[in-house]
Design a protein around this motif. Structure first.
Motif, PDB file in Angstrom:
ATOM      1  N   CYS A 206       0.779  -1.218  -0.146  1.00 50.38           N
ATOM      2  CA  CYS A 206       0.290   0.298   0.134  1.00 50.38           C
ATOM      3  C   CYS A 206       0.905   1.180   0.247  1.00 50.38           C
ATOM      4  O   CYS A 206       0.459   2.438  -0.577  1.00 50.38           O
ATOM      5  N   SER A 207       1.668   1.035   0.530  1.00 48.34           N
ATOM      6  CA  SER A 207       3.295   2.233   0.684  1.00 48.34           C
ATOM      7  C   SER A 207       3.537   2.605  -0.823  1.00 48.34           C
ATOM      8  O   SER A 207       3.281   3.603  -1.547  1.00 48.34           O
ATOM      9  N   LYS A 208       3.808   1.394  -1.602  1.00 46.08           N
ATOM     10  CA  LYS A 208       4.376   1.212  -2.745  1.00 46.08           C
ATOM     11  C   LYS A 208       2.885   2.236  -3.416  1.00 46.08           C
ATOM     12  O   LYS A 208       3.508   3.708  -5.215  1.00 46.08           O
ATOM     13  N   LEU A 209       2.419   1.507  -3.605  1.00 49.40           N
ATOM     14  CA  LEU A 209       0.896   2.431  -4.656  1.00 49.40           C
ATOM     15  C   LEU A 209       0.540   3.534  -3.991  1.00 49.40           C
ATOM     16  O   LEU A 209       0.958   4.273  -4.877  1.00 49.40           O
ATOM     17  N   LYS A 210       0.630   3.862  -2.347  1.00 49.93           N
ATOM     18  CA  LYS A 210       0.614   5.774  -2.731  1.00 49.93           C
ATOM     19  C   LYS A 210       1.780   6.906  -3.364  1.00 49.93           C
ATOM     20  O   LYS A 210       1.973   7.528  -3.835  1.00 49.93           O
ATOM     21  N   ASP A 211       3.111   5.849  -3.504  1.00 48.10           N
ATOM     22  CA  ASP A 211       3.563   6.533  -3.186  1.00 48.10           C
ATOM     23  C   ASP A 211       3.770   6.970  -5.242  1.00 48.10           C
ATOM     24  O   ASP A 211       4.532   7.821  -5.514  1.00 48.10           O
ATOM     25  N   ASP A 212       3.379   5.640  -5.535  1.00 51.78           N
ATOM     26  CA  ASP A 212       3.053   5.482  -7.257  1.00 51.78           C
ATOM     27  C   ASP A 212       1.822   6.055  -7.997  1.00 51.78           C
ATOM     28  O   ASP A 212       1.665   6.517  -8.758  1.00 51.78           O
ATOM     29  N   GLY A 213       1.211   6.768  -7.344  1.00 51.94           N
ATOM     30  CA  GLY A 213       0.061   7.752  -7.137  1.00 51.94           C
ATOM     31  C   GLY A 213      -1.362   6.280  -7.562  1.00 51.94           C
ATOM     32  O   GLY A 213      -1.940   7.371  -8.003  1.00 51.94           O
ATOM     33  N   VAL A 214      -1.405   5.245  -6.880  1.00 56.07           N
ATOM     34  CA  VAL A 214      -2.596   4.879  -6.833  1.00 56.07           C
ATOM     35  C   VAL A 214      -3.253   4.525  -6.259  1.00 56.07           C
ATOM     36  O   VAL A 214      -2.652   4.743  -4.636  1.00 56.07           O
ATOM     37  N   CYS A 215      -5.021   5.370  -6.568  1.00 59.14           N
ATOM     38  CA  CYS A 215      -5.552   5.028  -5.530  1.00 59.14           C
ATOM     39  C   CYS A 215      -5.807   4.000  -5.202  1.00 59.14           C
ATOM     40  O   CYS A 215      -6.292   2.813  -5.898  1.00 59.14           O
ATOM     41  N   LEU A 216      -6.056   3.367  -3.945  1.00 58.86           N
ATOM     42  CA  LEU A 216      -6.736   2.190  -3.036  1.00 58.86           C
ATOM     43  C   LEU A 216      -7.726   1.415  -3.631  1.00 58.86           C
ATOM     44  O   LEU A 216      -8.194   0.461  -3.148  1.00 58.86           O
ATOM     45  N   GLU A 217      -8.802   3.153  -3.519  1.00 56.92           N
ATOM     46  CA  GLU A 217      -9.901   2.669  -4.057  1.00 56.92           C
ATOM     47  C   GLU A 217     -10.004   1.567  -5.559  1.00 56.92           C
ATOM     48  O   GLU A 217     -11.281   0.879  -5.861  1.00 56.92           O
ATOM     49  N   ARG A 218      -9.020   1.254  -6.142  1.00 60.75           N
ATOM     50  CA  ARG A 218      -8.628   0.522  -7.726  1.00 60.75           C
ATOM     51  C   ARG A 218      -9.024  -0.341  -7.270  1.00 60.75           C
ATOM     52  O   ARG A 218     -10.174  -1.571  -8.132  1.00 60.75           O
ATOM     53  N   ILE A 219      -8.688  -1.408  -5.495  1.00 56.43           N
ATOM     54  CA  ILE A 219      -9.002  -2.795  -5.369  1.00 56.43           C
ATOM     55  C   ILE A 219     -10.381  -2.879  -4.997  1.00 56.43           C
ATOM     56  O   ILE A 219     -10.744  -2.115  -3.962  1.00 56.43           O
ATOM     57  N   LYS A 220     -10.679  -3.748  -5.902  1.00 59.18           N
ATOM     58  CA  LYS A 220     -12.637  -4.123  -5.822  1.00 59.18           C
ATOM     59  C   LYS A 220     -12.141  -4.864  -5.249  1.00 59.18           C
ATOM     60  O   LYS A 220     -13.523  -5.946  -5.031  1.00 59.18           O
ATOM     61  N   GLY A 221     -11.381  -6.203  -4.797  1.00 58.47           N
ATOM     62  CA  GLY A 221     -11.240  -6.869  -3.690  1.00 58.47           C
ATOM     63  C   GLY A 221     -10.116  -8.192  -3.168  1.00 58.47           C
ATOM     64  O   GLY A 221      -9.200  -7.685  -4.286  1.00 58.47           O
ATOM     65  N   ILE A 222      -9.666  -9.082  -2.534  1.00 61.36           N
ATOM     66  CA  ILE A 222      -9.081  -9.204  -1.215  1.00 61.36           C
ATOM     67  C   ILE A 222      -9.017 -10.494  -1.706  1.00 61.36           C
ATOM     68  O   ILE A 222      -9.943 -11.808  -1.435  1.00 61.36           O
ATOM     69  N   GLY A 223      -8.301 -11.316  -2.687  1.00 57.90           N
ATOM     70  CA  GLY A 223      -7.706 -13.203  -2.578  1.00 57.90           C
ATOM     71  C   GLY A 223      -6.782 -13.993  -1.894  1.00 57.90           C
ATOM     72  O   GLY A 223      -5.594 -12.792  -1.944  1.00 57.90           O
ATOM     73  N   ILE A 224      -6.951 -14.524  -1.327  1.00 61.39           N
ATOM     74  CA  ILE A 224      -6.189 -15.998  -0.349  1.00 61.39           C
ATOM     75  C   ILE A 224      -5.818 -17.034  -0.879  1.00 61.39           C
ATOM     76  O   ILE A 224      -6.944 -17.197  -1.224  1.00 61.39           O
ATOM     77  N   THR A 225      -4.220 -17.018  -0.568  1.00 63.06           N
ATOM     78  CA  THR A 225      -4.175 -19.057  -1.260  1.00 63.06           C
ATOM     79  C   THR A 225      -2.683 -19.052  -0.323  1.00 63.06           C
ATOM     80  O   THR A 225      -2.535 -18.089   0.396  1.00 63.06           O
ATOM     81  N   ASN A 226      -3.215 -20.036  -0.098  1.00 63.82           N
ATOM     82  CA  ASN A 226      -2.611 -20.183   1.251  1.00 63.82           C
ATOM     83  C   ASN A 226      -1.530 -22.241   1.434  1.00 63.82           C
ATOM     84  O   ASN A 226      -2.404 -22.443   0.403  1.00 63.82           O
ATOM     85  N   GLN A 227      -0.812 -22.340   1.874  1.00 66.24           N
ATOM     86  CA  GLN A 227       0.055 -23.426   2.048  1.00 66.24           C
ATOM     87  C   GLN A 227      -1.358 -24.300   2.487  1.00 66.24           C
ATOM     88  O   GLN A 227      -1.750 -23.963   4.040  1.00 66.24           O
TER      89      GLN A 227
END
Length: 583
Positions: free
Chosen positions: A141-162
């Motif tokens: 999220c810090s990288k996205l903010k530095d690059d000027g990418v709005c977090l509102e564009r994130i439409k969902g989260i996926g999880i994969t796991n061991q």
């Protein structure tokens, strides 16, 4: 379709600029001459990318009706993003993908510690796994903010796991009651052998699709209940919760003790030996067989569905829309969603999955019947799976335990310095052998050593061991499915090694295909979430493939496989009970 081509073109330009600035400058000059737009290439990255976008917008304005121009440009400026949590045995990472294109926007990775307190014991700290995931999210999220990418564009989260890794915790305090028992932990070997003697290895296969083995969560959970007093006490006081890593993350990220959601998906549940492979729900007969209680189990959901929203951090309010076990995620990431498609992943372990569609195929050659994926409102897709316990873990053993290499790349380089192993064979049965043998009494064996043997021969033997195990899985897959693939899709960290994949093609006698995309597992979790968010379609195949073709004949292939089987025979028959008490 034309719009998507433009978006792809735009993303390629961004990718080129970030990777090779000089090439971007050349491309900019070309666009200037062909599109008649003046671009100042002396600016910094953000202004240049803004001017790239202006070029694409000009193309849109020149080729689309006025009524469509505004909406197309606005959509291009706000491409939907999906976040992917990939919590594996060796590391945790968080990656932001562009929806549908799969382009990586930002990522962060943290290596996680594995603990080996006793012979055949493998543990991890649950709170450390959780913190590594949270730290990765914040770093991205810090990288996205530095690059000027709005977090509102994130439409969902996926999880994969061991998968299979077993965690137990107190639902009132949220504190783990023991370290996580990692999927390759085999401390329960004696108990499993007793069950084999009493019931037979395949007693539960018709219900859960799995043999009774140390690998799966139920036998690990039984060990915890019988050997860790605080776990038994929490169960008696109705304070105990159980989950695989996906459940632990979802519960904590959605609130923990303050209303966290106790959930899992069908792919992870299918690896516990407690879910009925037909009904896709917890099975009372299986629960009673292991003397467990259904009250400690999470609710099972389709892989692509709503798991609740993050309650804290930079992505608070974002919804977890996909959960899928790591190997099934790789199947999705490779686009293998149709019956008859298959992939092989080389990570800590090695796993081949063959999509059987809606058909439940029970293996007679040592493979597993598992759920491949389920979208909410749709029937589940199933798969046959061949599971190898030790792949990349063998390289970690060479580095951390033996001190033979400083990093994995050195192992690949050493292996490439000799043309053959000169008779050295390595069976990496650190916690027994998984498919197709299912022998918990196997232990690691290095044989064929002579005074001529060097660390180069050993490193090459370690790589060949991974390939030999894959060949055994492939043979079982052919026998169960009646299908003999001409090409094997591969992914995972070890596939960056050309020598490994060439050895694999040689021993399989078939082409091995490696896509340029490295983060296939994380991509699969993004696909699962993106489908639920309505911004991704299933079945997108990878491009930019490198092919490795066989370079030995059938006679040499058969000779090497015969020697491998001799080595496997020498690894079997260790007295586990004596080892656990005397040695």
């Amino acid at each position: 379709q034309a719009y998507n081509c433009l978006i792809h073109f735009y993303n390629c330009l961004i990718h080129f600029y970030k990777r090779i600035q000089s090439r971007i400058i050349n491309r900019t000059k070309h666009l200037t001459s062909t599109c008649h737009v003046g671009i100042d290439i002396s600016n910094h990255r953000k202004p240049v990318l803004k001017q790239f976008r202006s070029v694409i917008e000009l193309i849109v304005y020149n080729n689309y009706p006025a009524s469509e121009q505004s909406s197309l440009v606005n959509k291009m400026r706000e491409t939907d993003l999906i976040g992917s949590i990939d919590q594996g045995t060796s590391s945790s990472r968080f990656i932001i993908f562009e929806a549908q294109t799969g382009h990586v926007v930002a990522e962060h990775q943290i290596e996680v510690e594995q603990l080996f307190p006793h012979e055949s014991w493998v543990e991890q700290k649950p709170l450390a796994l959780l913190k590594s995931v949270e730290d990765c999210i914040e770093a991205v999220c810090s990288k996205l903010k530095d690059d000027g990418v709005c977090l509102e564009r994130i439409k969902g989260i996926g999880i994969t796991n061991q998968r299979e890794t077993t965690i137990v915790w107190d639902k009132l305090t949220g504190e783990p009651l023991n370290n996580a028992l990692v999927w390759c932990d085999a401390r329960n070997g004696v108990e499993v052998q007793k069950l084999h003697s009493q019931y037979g290895q395949n007693y539960l296969r018709e219900k859960c699709g799995l043999p009774i083995a140390t690998y799966f969560s139920a036998t690990k959970l039984v060990w915890l209940m019988e050997n860790v007093p605080q776990v038994k006490e929490a169960a008696e006081q109705d304070r105990l919760l159980f989950g695989t890593v996906d459940t632990w993350l979802v519960w904590n990220l959605t609130g923990g003790v303050k209303g966290g959601h106790h959930l899992t998906d069908v792919t992870n549940a299918s690896r516990t030996m407690l879910m009925n492979i037909n009904s896709l729900d917890w099975d009372n007969t299986l629960i009673e067989f292991f003397h467990l209680s259904s009250s400690i189990l999470p609710k099972i959901q389709p892989s692509s569905s709503d798991y609740g929203s993050l309650q804290s951090g930079s992505l608070a309010g974002k919804t977890i829309l996909g959960v899928v076990g790591d190997q099934q995620a790789a199947l999705l990431g490779q686009g293998c969603v149709r019956k008859g498609e298959a992939k092989n992943t080389y990570g800590t372990g090695c796993f081949m999955l063959y999509n059987t569609g809606q058909d439940i195929v029970h293996s007679t050659h040592g493979l597993l019947t598992t759920v491949a994926y389920q979208q909410e409102g749709h029937p589940a897709t199933y798969a046959l799976e061949g599971s190898v316990a030790v792949a990349g873990l063998a390289l970690r053993w060479l580095r951390d335990n033996m001190g033979m290499i400083k990093d994995f790349e050195e192992a690949f380089e050493l292996a490439d310095q000799v043309d053959k192993t000169d008779g050295v064979y390595f069976v990496p049965a650190f916690s027994g052998l998984f498919a197709p043998h299912w022998r918990s009494d196997a232990r690691g064996t290095l044989c064929g050593l002579t005074g001529h043997s060097t660390k180069q021969h050993v490193c090459r033997a370690v790589l060949e061991a991974v390939c030999f195990q894959v060949c055994e899985i492939s043979e079982a897959m052919k026998a169960d499915s009646g299908c003999e693939p001409k090409q094997f899709l591969v992914d995972g960290g070890m596939t960056r090694s050309d020598i490994l994949l060439q050895l694999q093609a040689n021993l399989l006698g078939a082409d091995v295909a490696r896509p340029a995309m490295k983060e296939i597992t994380a991509l699969g979790a993004a696909v699962a979430a993106g489908v639920a968010a309505g911004v991704w379609q299933l079945g997108t195949k990878m491009d930019n493939i490198t092919i490795f073709r066989p370079q030995i004949d059938e006679k040499e292939r058969a000779r090497k496989m015969k020697r491998w089987r001799m080595a496997v025979e020498r690894s079997l028959g260790w007295d586990l009970e004596a080892m656990s008490t005397a040695d």
